[in-house]
Write an enzyme that holds these catalytic residues in place. Structure first.
Site, PDB file in Angstrom:
ATOM      1  CB  ALA A 126      20.312  60.076  47.318  1.00 48.52           C
ATOM      2  CG  ASN A 127      20.273  53.916  45.688  1.00 47.91           C
ATOM      3  OD1 ASN A 127      19.098  53.605  45.461  1.00 47.91           O
ATOM      4  ND2 ASN A 127      21.218  53.829  44.774  1.00 47.91           N
ATOM      5  CG  ASP A 173      25.836  52.325  42.438  1.00 44.45           C
ATOM      6  OD1 ASP A 173      24.610  52.501  42.409  1.00 44.45           O
ATOM      7  OD2 ASP A 173      26.528  52.686  43.400  1.00 44.45           O
ATOM      8  CB  ALA A 200      24.344  64.310  46.699  1.00 39.94           C
ATOM      9  CB  VAL A 221      20.041  61.386  38.898  1.00 40.58           C
ATOM     10  CG1 VAL A 221      18.537  61.469  39.127  1.00 40.58           C
ATOM     11  CG2 VAL A 221      20.456  59.951  38.654  1.00 40.58           C
ATOM     12  NE  ARG A 269      27.531  53.110  45.683  1.00 39.22           N
ATOM     13  CZ  ARG A 269      26.621  53.780  46.381  1.00 39.22           C
ATOM     14  NH1 ARG A 269      26.823  54.048  47.650  1.00 39.22           N
ATOM     15  NH2 ARG A 269      25.502  54.189  45.819  1.00 39.22           N
ATOM     16  CE  LYS A 290      24.295  49.429  44.330  1.00 41.41           C
ATOM     17  NZ  LYS A 290      23.185  50.146  43.686  1.00 41.41           N
ATOM     18  NE  ARG A 339      29.506  67.868  38.142  1.00 40.14           N
ATOM     19  CZ  ARG A 339      29.788  66.581  38.374  1.00 40.14           C
ATOM     20  NH1 ARG A 339      28.949  65.843  39.060  1.00 40.14           N
ATOM     21  NH2 ARG A 339      30.893  66.052  37.945  1.00 40.14           N
ATOM     22  CB  THR A 354      17.388  57.599  37.490  1.00 41.65           C
ATOM     23  OG1 THR A 354      17.941  56.336  37.129  1.00 41.65           O
ATOM     24  CG2 THR A 354      17.144  57.635  38.993  1.00 41.65           C
TER      25      THR A 354
HETATM   26  P1  NAD Z   1      26.721  61.383  40.225  1.00 40.86           P
HETATM   27  O1  NAD Z   1      27.973  60.888  40.849  1.00 40.86           O
HETATM   28  O2  NAD Z   1      26.668  61.558  38.740  1.00 40.86           O
HETATM   29  O3  NAD Z   1      26.331  62.795  40.878  1.00 40.86           O
HETATM   30  C1  NAD Z   1      26.323  63.054  42.245  1.00 40.86           C
HETATM   31  C2  NAD Z   1      26.537  64.550  42.428  1.00 40.86           C
HETATM   32  O4  NAD Z   1      26.350  64.872  43.802  1.00 40.86           O
HETATM   33  C3  NAD Z   1      27.933  65.027  42.045  1.00 40.86           C
HETATM   34  O5  NAD Z   1      27.828  66.184  41.239  1.00 40.86           O
HETATM   35  C4  NAD Z   1      28.586  65.347  43.408  1.00 40.86           C
HETATM   36  O6  NAD Z   1      29.524  66.406  43.332  1.00 40.86           O
HETATM   37  C5  NAD Z   1      27.372  65.754  44.218  1.00 40.86           C
HETATM   38  N1  NAD Z   1      27.516  65.599  45.672  1.00 40.86           N
HETATM   39  C6  NAD Z   1      28.069  64.579  46.380  1.00 40.86           C
HETATM   40  N2  NAD Z   1      27.931  64.788  47.694  1.00 40.86           N
HETATM   41  C7  NAD Z   1      27.280  65.975  47.843  1.00 40.86           C
HETATM   42  C8  NAD Z   1      26.830  66.730  48.948  1.00 40.86           C
HETATM   43  N3  NAD Z   1      27.043  66.310  50.213  1.00 40.86           N
HETATM   44  N4  NAD Z   1      26.190  67.904  48.730  1.00 40.86           N
HETATM   45  C9  NAD Z   1      25.969  68.327  47.467  1.00 40.86           C
HETATM   46  N5  NAD Z   1      26.370  67.646  46.371  1.00 40.86           N
HETATM   47  C10 NAD Z   1      27.008  66.495  46.551  1.00 40.86           C
HETATM   48  O7  NAD Z   1      25.575  60.395  40.730  1.00 40.86           O
HETATM   49  P2  NAD Z   1      24.171  60.084  40.045  1.00 40.86           P
HETATM   50  O8  NAD Z   1      24.313  58.961  39.095  1.00 40.86           O
HETATM   51  O9  NAD Z   1      23.567  61.366  39.595  1.00 40.86           O
HETATM   52  O10 NAD Z   1      23.346  59.522  41.293  1.00 40.86           O
HETATM   53  C11 NAD Z   1      22.911  60.379  42.338  1.00 40.86           C
HETATM   54  C12 NAD Z   1      22.282  59.559  43.452  1.00 40.86           C
HETATM   55  O11 NAD Z   1      21.169  58.823  42.932  1.00 40.86           O
HETATM   56  C13 NAD Z   1      23.224  58.513  44.072  1.00 40.86           C
HETATM   57  O12 NAD Z   1      22.892  58.378  45.429  1.00 40.86           O
HETATM   58  C14 NAD Z   1      22.855  57.227  43.329  1.00 40.86           C
HETATM   59  O13 NAD Z   1      23.149  56.074  44.103  1.00 40.86           O
HETATM   60  C15 NAD Z   1      21.366  57.419  43.156  1.00 40.86           C
HETATM   61  N6  NAD Z   1      20.810  56.691  42.007  1.00 40.86           N
HETATM   62  C16 NAD Z   1      21.310  56.918  40.763  1.00 40.86           C
HETATM   63  C17 NAD Z   1      20.755  56.235  39.687  1.00 40.86           C
HETATM   64  C18 NAD Z   1      21.235  56.483  38.271  1.00 40.86           C
HETATM   65  O14 NAD Z   1      20.539  56.073  37.339  1.00 40.86           O
HETATM   66  N7  NAD Z   1      22.378  57.140  38.072  1.00 40.86           N
HETATM   67  C19 NAD Z   1      19.711  55.306  39.894  1.00 40.86           C
HETATM   68  C20 NAD Z   1      19.232  55.098  41.195  1.00 40.86           C
HETATM   69  C21 NAD Z   1      19.798  55.803  42.245  1.00 40.86           C
END
Ligand code: NAD
Length: 355
Positions: free
Chosen positions: A266-267, A121, A244, A190, A48, A84, A214, A156
């Site tokens: 979300a984690n 991440d 998120a 995701v 991350r 991590k 978005r 995911t």
């Molecule tokens: P990303 O950064 O692509 O998207 C996150 C989105 O959430 C962004 O559009 C951002 O603007 C929005 N956001 C942030 N804070 C917010 C809030 N308070 N209210 C509303 N929107 C908000 O991330 P991602 O890869 O889609 O991952 C999303 C979550 O899933 C994270 O917590 C990540 O750790 C977890 N996760 C992702 C994966 C993966 O394969 N990408 C795998 C396991 C867990």
């Protein structure tokens, strides 16, 4: 000195194995590689990049996320432990600065000799891993052009989709999405794909994102509604899907929820383990995040380390629904929250029992 005291507190209260700490002077960034457990195999977990309020916050985030990876890997049935890495940067880096940091970070990972494997991440991409792979073999999720499996997000999302169906089946008696309302909080890699899958299956979608642009673009494409981020918790829906950031479910926020199911990617969604009990007391079915969001690992690790083909990955993604169903039953049988039932399943696997 105050920061040092915080470091001592974070490490002292952590039950993990090891933290490798480097200060990267050229970019004024801290590198923390947190190895929580190698009981089931080498530690694995994403890297991350983030601007943190303090260096201790970065260390705390890394240690917490690493512990989450241990249970995620155990429940997924993989021979990997949990780890991590966090790159605590003064600002999100681009260009040569970014390449320099990832090169030096790759050397730090290589120095661990395979005790720690990493992937994408928050704010890290397959292109960063391609660069790392020039100096370090211990990476998952390089770009497809470089021979890797690429972006995990869509996989995911598919795993979360199967988990939402299993959650609806348990909470409302049918996995069908027609006529159900799902609020997707965060439509990034995701969440956007999840919203598409849910819309295709007939659900009514509500979208919220800090990026209004978005959210509006996706809502228009899917015929979905848009909710302001600050109203996400109290908006009535069948499924609240946090996709998120972590820590959104707490003693303060859980009373505001108006949903039947919480299931998202979300984690570390729960501020504390007791929040799973709070959800349960409110009659809200919580699909434990580390079970639900393992799809990206099934994809990256399955394809790159285990030689899986796409059909095998798909079976694993569908299996997320089956694992959740098992956890929901255990929670009912033992009179414990779903969060504690998932933790118990992980612990039994860590101890070499079948569940
Ligand atoms: P990303 O950064 O692509 O998207 C996150 C989105 O959430 C962004 O559009 C951002 O603007 C929005 N956001 C942030 N804070 C917010 C809030 N308070 N209210 C509303 N929107 C908000 O991330 P991602 O890869 O889609 O991952 C999303 C979550 O899933 C994270 O917590 C990540 O750790 C977890 N996760 C992702 C994966 C993966 O394969 N990408 C795998 C396991 C867990």
């Amino acid at each position: 000195m105050q920061e040092l005291g915080e470091f001592e507190r974070v490490i002292g209260s952590w039950e993990g194995e090891q933290v490798l700490v480097r200060f990267d002077a050229p970019t004024e960034s801290w590198i923390f590689i947190c190895i929580h457990s190698r009981r089931l195999g080498p530690a694995a977990g994403g890297t991350r990049m983030k601007v943190y309020g303090s260096t201790a916050d970065a260390l705390r985030d890394g240690t917490r996320l690493a512990a989450g990876m241990t249970v995620k890997m155990a429940v997924a049935g993989f021979s990997f432990g949990g780890g991590k890495a966090v790159l605590a940067v003064p600002a999100l880096l681009e260009g040569e600065e970014r390449e320099g940091l990832f090169g030096r970070y790759a050397e730090a990972v290589a120095s661990l000799g395979g005790s720690f494997w990493t992937g994408c991440d928050m704010n890290t991409t397959p292109a960063d891993l391609d660069l790392m792979a020039e100096r370090c073999p211990y990476v998952f999720g390089r770009s497809v052009a470089s021979g890797g499996s690429g972006e995990p997000g869509p996989f995911t999302a598919r795993g979360v989709f199967h988990g939402i169906r299993a959650s609806l089946a348990h909470a409302l008696g049918s996995p069908a999405l027609e006529g159900r309302t799902v609020l997707v909080q965060g439509v990034g890699s995701v969440g956007a794909r999840l919203a598409e899958l849910l819309a295709e299956a007939g659900a009514r979608i509500l979208i919220t994102d800090l990026s209004a642009e978005r959210a509006a673009e996706l809502a228009e494409r899917l015929g979905a509604g848009v909710v302001q981020p600050e109203q996400a918790l109290e908006t009535e829906c069948d499924v609240h899907a946090p996709c998120a950031t972590g820590g959104t479910l707490s003693v303060d926020t859980i009373p505001r929820l108006r949903c039947r199911v919480v299931a998202g990617s979300a984690n570390n969604q729960l501020a504390t383990p007791a929040d799973a009990d709070r959800l349960s007391e409110r009659g809200i079915l919580y699909a434990p995040d580390f079970v639900l969001n393992a799809g990206g690992i099934f994809f990256n690790v399955g394809i790159e380390a285990l030689g899986w083909d796409e059909a095998r990955v798909e079976r694993a993604l569908e299996g997320i629904g089956d694992t959740l169903a098992e956890i929901f039953l255990r929670s009912e049988d033992e009179g414990i929250s779903t969060g504690r039932a998932a933790q118990a399943l992980a612990e039994s696997r860590l101890e070499g029992r079948n569940g």
